[in-house]
Design an enzyme around this catalytic site. Structure first.
Site, PDB file in Angstrom:
ATOM      1  N   ASP A 152     -12.049   3.330  -0.690  1.00  0.00           N
ATOM      2  CA  ASP A 152     -10.587   3.421  -1.252  1.00  0.00           C
ATOM      3  C   ASP A 152     -10.474   3.187  -2.690  1.00  0.00           C
ATOM      4  O   ASP A 152      -9.897   2.460  -3.289  1.00  0.00           O
ATOM      5  CB  ASP A 152      -9.583   2.207  -0.632  1.00  0.00           C
ATOM      6  CG  ASP A 152      -8.167   2.644  -0.695  1.00  0.00           C
ATOM      7  OD1 ASP A 152      -7.735   3.830  -1.223  1.00  0.00           O
ATOM      8  OD2 ASP A 152      -7.394   1.847  -0.392  1.00  0.00           O
ATOM      9  N   LYS A 154      -9.632   3.792  -6.359  1.00  0.00           N
ATOM     10  CA  LYS A 154      -8.508   4.429  -7.082  1.00  0.00           C
ATOM     11  C   LYS A 154      -8.064   3.387  -8.285  1.00  0.00           C
ATOM     12  O   LYS A 154      -8.427   2.237  -8.112  1.00  0.00           O
ATOM     13  CB  LYS A 154      -7.450   4.759  -5.957  1.00  0.00           C
ATOM     14  CG  LYS A 154      -6.893   3.533  -5.409  1.00  0.00           C
ATOM     15  CD  LYS A 154      -5.735   3.940  -4.285  1.00  0.00           C
ATOM     16  CE  LYS A 154      -5.289   2.793  -3.570  1.00  0.00           C
ATOM     17  NZ  LYS A 154      -4.264   3.034  -2.543  1.00  0.00           N
ATOM     18  N   ASN A 157      -6.885   0.031  -7.308  1.00  0.00           N
ATOM     19  CA  ASN A 157      -7.693  -0.979  -6.809  1.00  0.00           C
ATOM     20  C   ASN A 157      -8.849  -1.321  -7.927  1.00  0.00           C
ATOM     21  O   ASN A 157      -9.796  -1.903  -7.556  1.00  0.00           O
ATOM     22  CB  ASN A 157      -8.389  -0.637  -5.718  1.00  0.00           C
ATOM     23  CG  ASN A 157      -7.533  -0.506  -4.334  1.00  0.00           C
ATOM     24  OD1 ASN A 157      -6.546  -1.307  -4.571  1.00  0.00           O
ATOM     25  ND2 ASN A 157      -7.787   0.333  -3.587  1.00  0.00           N
ATOM     26  N   ASP A 170      -9.979  -4.992  -3.769  1.00  0.00           N
ATOM     27  CA  ASP A 170      -9.541  -4.410  -2.432  1.00  0.00           C
ATOM     28  C   ASP A 170     -10.622  -3.666  -1.627  1.00  0.00           C
ATOM     29  O   ASP A 170     -10.768  -2.542  -1.597  1.00  0.00           O
ATOM     30  CB  ASP A 170      -8.553  -3.535  -2.604  1.00  0.00           C
ATOM     31  CG  ASP A 170      -7.767  -3.138  -1.361  1.00  0.00           C
ATOM     32  OD1 ASP A 170      -8.123  -3.653  -0.303  1.00  0.00           O
ATOM     33  OD2 ASP A 170      -6.514  -2.565  -1.448  1.00  0.00           O
ATOM     34  N   THR A 189      -6.707   6.981   0.286  1.00  0.00           N
ATOM     35  CA  THR A 189      -5.342   7.502  -0.303  1.00  0.00           C
ATOM     36  C   THR A 189      -5.307   8.592  -0.338  1.00  0.00           C
ATOM     37  O   THR A 189      -6.465   9.494  -0.783  1.00  0.00           O
ATOM     38  CB  THR A 189      -5.353   6.401  -1.264  1.00  0.00           C
ATOM     39  OG1 THR A 189      -5.448   5.094  -1.190  1.00  0.00           O
ATOM     40  CG2 THR A 189      -3.673   6.831  -1.882  1.00  0.00           C
TER      41      THR A 189
HETATM   42  N1  LIG Z   1      -7.424 -10.862  -8.695  1.00  0.00           N
HETATM   43  C1  LIG Z   1      -6.388 -10.534  -9.038  1.00  0.00           C
HETATM   44  N2  LIG Z   1      -5.766 -10.659 -10.054  1.00  0.00           N
HETATM   45  C2  LIG Z   1      -4.615 -10.121 -10.549  1.00  0.00           C
HETATM   46  N3  LIG Z   1      -3.684  -9.575  -9.659  1.00  0.00           N
HETATM   47  C3  LIG Z   1      -4.160  -9.259  -8.296  1.00  0.00           C
HETATM   48  C4  LIG Z   1      -5.492  -9.790  -8.059  1.00  0.00           C
HETATM   49  N4  LIG Z   1      -5.674  -9.199  -6.759  1.00  0.00           N
HETATM   50  C5  LIG Z   1      -4.749  -8.495  -6.451  1.00  0.00           C
HETATM   51  N5  LIG Z   1      -3.689  -8.569  -7.403  1.00  0.00           N
HETATM   52  C6  LIG Z   1      -2.350  -7.641  -7.326  1.00  0.00           C
HETATM   53  O1  LIG Z   1      -1.888  -7.711  -5.980  1.00  0.00           O
HETATM   54  C7  LIG Z   1      -1.697  -6.432  -5.405  1.00  0.00           C
HETATM   55  C8  LIG Z   1      -2.014  -6.421  -4.006  1.00  0.00           C
HETATM   56  O2  LIG Z   1      -3.499  -6.785  -3.801  1.00  0.00           O
HETATM   57  P1  LIG Z   1      -4.432  -5.999  -2.936  1.00  0.00           P
HETATM   58  O3  LIG Z   1      -4.714  -4.916  -3.551  1.00  0.00           O
HETATM   59  O4  LIG Z   1      -5.723  -6.747  -2.535  1.00  0.00           O
HETATM   60  O5  LIG Z   1      -3.526  -5.978  -1.588  1.00  0.00           O
HETATM   61  P2  LIG Z   1      -3.696  -4.690  -0.750  1.00  0.00           P
HETATM   62  O6  LIG Z   1      -4.913  -4.323  -0.463  1.00  0.00           O
HETATM   63  O7  LIG Z   1      -2.728  -3.539  -1.478  1.00  0.00           O
HETATM   64  O8  LIG Z   1      -2.975  -5.110   0.476  1.00  0.00           O
HETATM   65  P3  LIG Z   1      -3.122  -4.600   1.823  1.00  0.00           P
HETATM   66  O9  LIG Z   1      -4.759  -4.002   2.131  1.00  0.00           O
HETATM   67  O10 LIG Z   1      -2.620  -5.723   2.800  1.00  0.00           O
HETATM   68  O11 LIG Z   1      -1.945  -3.546   1.741  1.00  0.00           O
HETATM   69  C9  LIG Z   1      -2.602  -5.481  -6.453  1.00  0.00           C
HETATM   70  O12 LIG Z   1      -2.462  -4.241  -6.584  1.00  0.00           O
HETATM   71  C10 LIG Z   1      -2.606  -6.324  -8.079  1.00  0.00           C
HETATM   72  O13 LIG Z   1      -1.606  -5.976  -8.376  1.00  0.00           O
END
Ligand SMILES: Nc1ncnc2c1ncn2[C@@H]1O[C@H](COP(=O)(O)OP(=O)(O)OP(=O)(O)O)[C@@H](O)[C@H]1O
Length: 386
Positions: A152, A154, A157, A170, A189
């Site tokens: 994934d 992109k 992420n 992610d 995606t």
């Molecule tokens: N380490 C980090 N520092 C700053 N912002 C973060 C961090 N990790 C995640 N985020 C923010 O939180 C958002 C969601 O996190 P993440 O991508 O891990 O969830 P997700 O994979 O989209 O969730 P799910 O898989 O449950 O749908 C990210 O797109 C980013 O904006």
């Protein structure tokens, strides 16, 4: 936002004593399907982190989905541990598990997502793209050497740290491949899916896919960084998927006019339909795009240097003259070729991005698929601009 509302999705202290003993949760940074990411501070050190709080209670989703989320999260944690210490992969600091929530504590990336960065700047220079893609291929080379496929990749992420270095995050879809294993699951995606992922979900008699899907995604990302628009895009998703299946994309004008041959050549060796003919991450890192052109040995020629100096000074004065006395823009030019006039070009580009939303600002509850929606915005239609 009122405190109660902001904290409404936080697990209670009774539900997560261990986490609250070590960390203070702060504001929300982002949301996933079954998770919330918040800034938090470690009580003992005062250091800031990001905590992903995953709901596995089964209250917000069916029980079997909550079970699946739990299994996926353990798989993700295992992979994050395998990747620990890599400079361009998000640092995994701590974790806690309760019967209803899992807490994953990560290093904090204050600059957020590469996606948001692109939203601001629209496209990146070749130099900046080289830095980001080099770091991304370093990550892909590393994970592939451990038989991990991310699945994934992109700009959403890819996070940016304080020095604007990337941190791939992610790993929710990532898997460790067994020897000779082929994957068949349809995940990822839409705009970044490799053709073999689509084939395997459509036909029975085709082989599964492997790590090469990450290389395809790198090609899509690189194209998008340089031009500000994705290579495979159509208002109708089926059409877009067909374009991916046929590998139909172009280095269109004018976005690609000023971009040199090396990045185009690299992209064309990444977006290859046959996964076996696609470059590997190591081969991509050895591509001329990543090799600085070495200047030939310099020799000093006094006469030539003097002449070059005169030309430079003349050029500078001419440039200054044009800057302060720009040639008048004729009505004909505006009517026939408005795009050739720089201020108009900027205005047109801005309007196009606003209207078609290639880059869309992330807002509360916004669906990320909007990146590929090519529909005029509602308020423009009301104004009769459709
Ligand atoms: N380490 C980090 N520092 C700053 N912002 C973060 C961090 N990790 C995640 N985020 C923010 O939180 C958002 C969601 O996190 P993440 O991508 O891990 O969830 P997700 O994979 O989209 O969730 P799910 O898989 O449950 O749908 C990210 O797109 C980013 O904006």
């Amino acid at each position: 936002m009122a405190k109660d509302e902001a904290d409404s999705d936080l697990p209670s202290h009774d539900q997560a004593k261990e986490f609250y003993a070590k960390y203070d949760p702060k504001e929300v940074l982002g949301r996933g399907v079954s998770s919330v990411v918040r800034r938090c501070t470690e009580k003992e050190t005062g250091k800031e982190y990001a905590v992903k709080i995953i709901d596995i209670s089964g209250e917000k989703q069916e029980n079997y989905i909550a079970e699946q989320t739990k299994r996926d999260t353990f798989r993700e944690m295992n992979i994050l541990r395998m990747c620990s210490g890599h400079p361009y992969i998000i640092g995994f600091h701590d974790s806690f598990e309760t019967p209803t929530f899992i807490f994953l504590v990560f290093e904090l990336c204050k600059h957020g997502e590469l996606f948001d960065y692109l939203t601001q700047v629209v496209s990146l220079s070749e130099k900046r793209t080289r830095v980001i893609m080099k770091q991304l291929f370093d990550v892909v080379e590393f994970i592939h050497s451990k038989n991990i496929v991310h699945r994934d990749l992109k700009p959403e992420n890819i996070l940016l740290d304080d020095n604007l270095n990337i941190k791939v995050s992610d790993f929710g879809f990532a898997v460790v491949l067994e020897d000779g294993e082929e994957l068949t699951e349809l995940c990822g995606t839409p705009g970044y899916l490799a053709p073999e992922v689509l084939s395997v979900s459509m036909y029975d008699d085709v082989p599964g896919y492997g790590r090469e899907v990450d290389i395809w995604a790198c090609g899509v990302i690189m194209y998008t960084l340089l031009s500000g628009a994705p290579p495979f895009w159509h208002r109708k998703q089926m059409q877009m998927l067909r374009m991916i299946m046929h590998g139909t994309y172009a280095f269109g004008s004018p976005e690609w006019d000023d971009i040199s041959q090396a990045p185009k050549d690299l992209i064309s060796k990444l977006l290859v339909l046959d996964p076996k003919k696609r470059l590997t991450a190591t081969e991509a890192l050895n591509h001329p795009f990543f090799k600085r052109e070495l200047a030939p040995e310099k020799q000093f020629f006094a006469r030539r240097t003097f002449r070059a100096g005169i030309i430079c000074v003349r050029f500078f004065y001419r440039l200054k003259y044009f800057y302060y006395n720009p040639p008048p823009i004729s009505k004909e030019v505006i009517q026939t070729n408005p795009y050739s006039v720089k201020p108009l070009r900027k205005l047109l580009d801005n309007c196009a991005f606003r209207m078609y939303g290639h880059w869309v600002k992330k807002a509360e509850n916004q669906n990320r698929a909007a990146l590929f929606e090519h529909a005029p915005r509602e308020e423009w239609l009301d104004l009769g601009y459709s």
